[in-house]
Design an enzyme around this catalytic site. Sequence first.
Site, PDB file in Angstrom:
ATOM      1  CD  GLU A 193      13.963   3.349  -6.977  1.00  0.00           C
ATOM      2  OE1 GLU A 193      13.179   2.738  -6.231  1.00  0.00           O
ATOM      3  OE2 GLU A 193      15.067   3.798  -6.603  1.00  0.00           O
ATOM      4  CG  HIS A 194       9.619   2.001 -11.481  1.00  0.00           C
ATOM      5  ND1 HIS A 194       8.265   2.109 -11.651  1.00  0.00           N
ATOM      6  CD2 HIS A 194      10.005   3.147 -10.850  1.00  0.00           C
ATOM      7  CE1 HIS A 194       7.851   3.286 -11.169  1.00  0.00           C
ATOM      8  NE2 HIS A 194       8.889   3.921 -10.676  1.00  0.00           N
ATOM      9  N   GLY A 213       5.333  10.663   3.219  1.00  0.00           N
ATOM     10  CA  GLY A 213       5.129  11.013   1.817  1.00  0.00           C
ATOM     11  C   GLY A 213       6.374  11.481   1.093  1.00  0.00           C
ATOM     12  CB  ALA A 214       9.786  12.173   2.087  1.00  0.00           C
ATOM     13  CB  SER A 271       8.890   3.174   3.239  1.00  0.00           C
ATOM     14  OG  SER A 271       7.880   2.253   2.960  1.00  0.00           O
ATOM     15  CD  GLU A 303       1.580   0.554   1.989  1.00  0.00           C
ATOM     16  OE1 GLU A 303       2.234   0.324   3.023  1.00  0.00           O
ATOM     17  OE2 GLU A 303       1.767   1.549   1.272  1.00  0.00           O
ATOM     18  CG  ASP A 334       8.402   0.387   0.565  1.00  0.00           C
ATOM     19  OD1 ASP A 334       9.365   0.291  -0.209  1.00  0.00           O
ATOM     20  OD2 ASP A 334       7.423   1.123   0.372  1.00  0.00           O
TER      21      ASP A 334
HETATM   22  P1  ADP Z   1       5.373   7.041   2.443  1.00  0.00           P
HETATM   23  O1  ADP Z   1       6.202   7.207   1.210  1.00  0.00           O
HETATM   24  O2  ADP Z   1       5.816   7.947   3.531  1.00  0.00           O
HETATM   25  O3  ADP Z   1       5.246   5.607   2.865  1.00  0.00           O
HETATM   26  P2  ADP Z   1       2.575   6.695   1.994  1.00  0.00           P
HETATM   27  O4  ADP Z   1       1.537   7.531   1.331  1.00  0.00           O
HETATM   28  O5  ADP Z   1       2.792   5.319   1.510  1.00  0.00           O
HETATM   29  O6  ADP Z   1       3.916   7.555   2.018  1.00  0.00           O
HETATM   30  O7  ADP Z   1       2.193   6.568   3.536  1.00  0.00           O
HETATM   31  C1  ADP Z   1       1.938   7.709   4.297  1.00  0.00           C
HETATM   32  C2  ADP Z   1       0.709   7.466   5.151  1.00  0.00           C
HETATM   33  O8  ADP Z   1       1.030   6.540   6.214  1.00  0.00           O
HETATM   34  C3  ADP Z   1       0.244   8.719   5.871  1.00  0.00           C
HETATM   35  O9  ADP Z   1      -0.614   9.484   5.065  1.00  0.00           O
HETATM   36  C4  ADP Z   1      -0.497   8.120   7.069  1.00  0.00           C
HETATM   37  O10 ADP Z   1      -1.776   7.680   6.692  1.00  0.00           O
HETATM   38  C5  ADP Z   1       0.345   6.902   7.396  1.00  0.00           C
HETATM   39  N1  ADP Z   1       1.361   7.266   8.412  1.00  0.00           N
HETATM   40  C6  ADP Z   1       2.703   7.339   8.262  1.00  0.00           C
HETATM   41  N2  ADP Z   1       3.299   7.759   9.417  1.00  0.00           N
HETATM   42  C7  ADP Z   1       2.294   7.954  10.299  1.00  0.00           C
HETATM   43  C8  ADP Z   1       2.248   8.405  11.664  1.00  0.00           C
HETATM   44  N3  ADP Z   1       3.346   8.752  12.334  1.00  0.00           N
HETATM   45  N4  ADP Z   1       1.019   8.489  12.242  1.00  0.00           N
HETATM   46  C9  ADP Z   1      -0.097   8.163  11.575  1.00  0.00           C
HETATM   47  N5  ADP Z   1      -0.107   7.740  10.313  1.00  0.00           N
HETATM   48  C10 ADP Z   1       1.061   7.641   9.658  1.00  0.00           C
HETATM   49 MG    MG Z   2       4.447   4.071   1.654  1.00  0.00          MG
END
Ligand code: ADP
Ligand code: MG
Length: 369
Positions: free
Chosen positions: A22-23, A110-111, A114, A148, A160
């Site tokens: 990590e990191h 957002g968990a 990725s 990204e 990721d």
């Molecule tokens: P994570 O840790 O899940 O990657 P991020 O903030 O990097 O969190 O990415 C989440 C973002 O990716 C969401 O806010 C959305 O914009 C996009 N995203 C992820 N899954 C979907 C989905 N099924 N439909 C539309 N957008 C998605």
């Molecule tokens: Mg992400």
Amino acid sequence: MSTEAAPSGVWFAPGRVNLIGEHTDYNEGFVLPFALPHRAVVTASAVSGGSSRVRSAQQDGVVEFRAATVAPGEVTGWAAYLAGTCWAFREAGFPVGEVDLRLDSDVPVGAGLSSSAAVECAVGVALAGLAGVPVDPTGLARIARRAENAFVGAPTGGMDQMASMHGRPGRLVFLDTRDDTVELVPFDPPAHGLELLVIDSRAPHAHADGEYGARRADCEAAAAALGVPALRDARPADLPRIADERIRRRARHVVTENERVLQVVALLSGGADPREIGPLLDASHASMRDDFEITVPHVDVAVAAARAGGAVGARMTGGGFGGCVIALCDTGRVGAVTAAVRAAYAERGWPAPVVFPGRPSEGAGPLPG
Ligand code: ADP
Ligand code: MG
């Protein structure tokens, strides 16, 4: 006039979880993620002329843009992940026509699993499939990362996308972030009577972006103090040369974490019982908590409860300040570990954590029919 149908198909790419490391990515070090069974699925077809349309089963509405000309800033919000991949694919020199993309994903958003890389990589393999371009997993991972970083505007490393592209059932993706070389390492918990539980702490994310930047700056200061290009090049014996106490602790996390990744790889590649990595998972968590200071009460409580419930090792995974915990458990202890974490959360009045088994799964490609 051609009677041939426009190219179309269904492609997928998984989310990921990082076993250890990590990191370390922005310090040119080592990471050891694997692809999850959770995936983003993209149903794609080429459309002639006009504009591209993208939809998501998890979002309202249709977003339109011209894939042949779209540039950063022209599409924002969730659709930027898809439009950005079209842009990055084109920027890499590949042909991009207009497309219809329907996205559906079961990767939790957002968990820290990725969901974003799953979307980008699924779109990337779909574009390659539609264009008839052979899939180079590392090349597509770089395209997805560029989407990204440069289109969405999130300054993330490349772990990721590499995990989503290179994942295999029963394998970890051992990635050297200095040169993007990948080695697949055997890790098949059920074959050893084990389960790697993924515990979504559902902790409220607080100040994660600012803290991430601050940790990066500390690591750069540490490398500068040691006169090395990146902390990847430092050894534990070098650490006393860092005068500042906080910077020294930050460096100690990165240096020891890189060593732990290599130790886990050596154990698993050498055919050791995966239980032997337990102490390294524990040490990684302690290092993130005490030296790097990126844990929060929700994850510390989950880790402690998982260990008290009988896990052979547990740690926070992901960038920190929330996200998920992983706990390696004997199959017979899964119920006890889950119950211990749930009870610890209930006692504090926190929302119940989401717990599921994380089993190394297939990386991005055409969805088997
Ligand atoms: P994570 O840790 O899940 O990657 P991020 O903030 O990097 O969190 O990415 C989440 C973002 O990716 C969401 O806010 C959305 O914009 C996009 N995203 C992820 N899954 C979907 C989905 N099924 N439909 C539309 N957008 C998605
Ligand atoms: Mg992400």
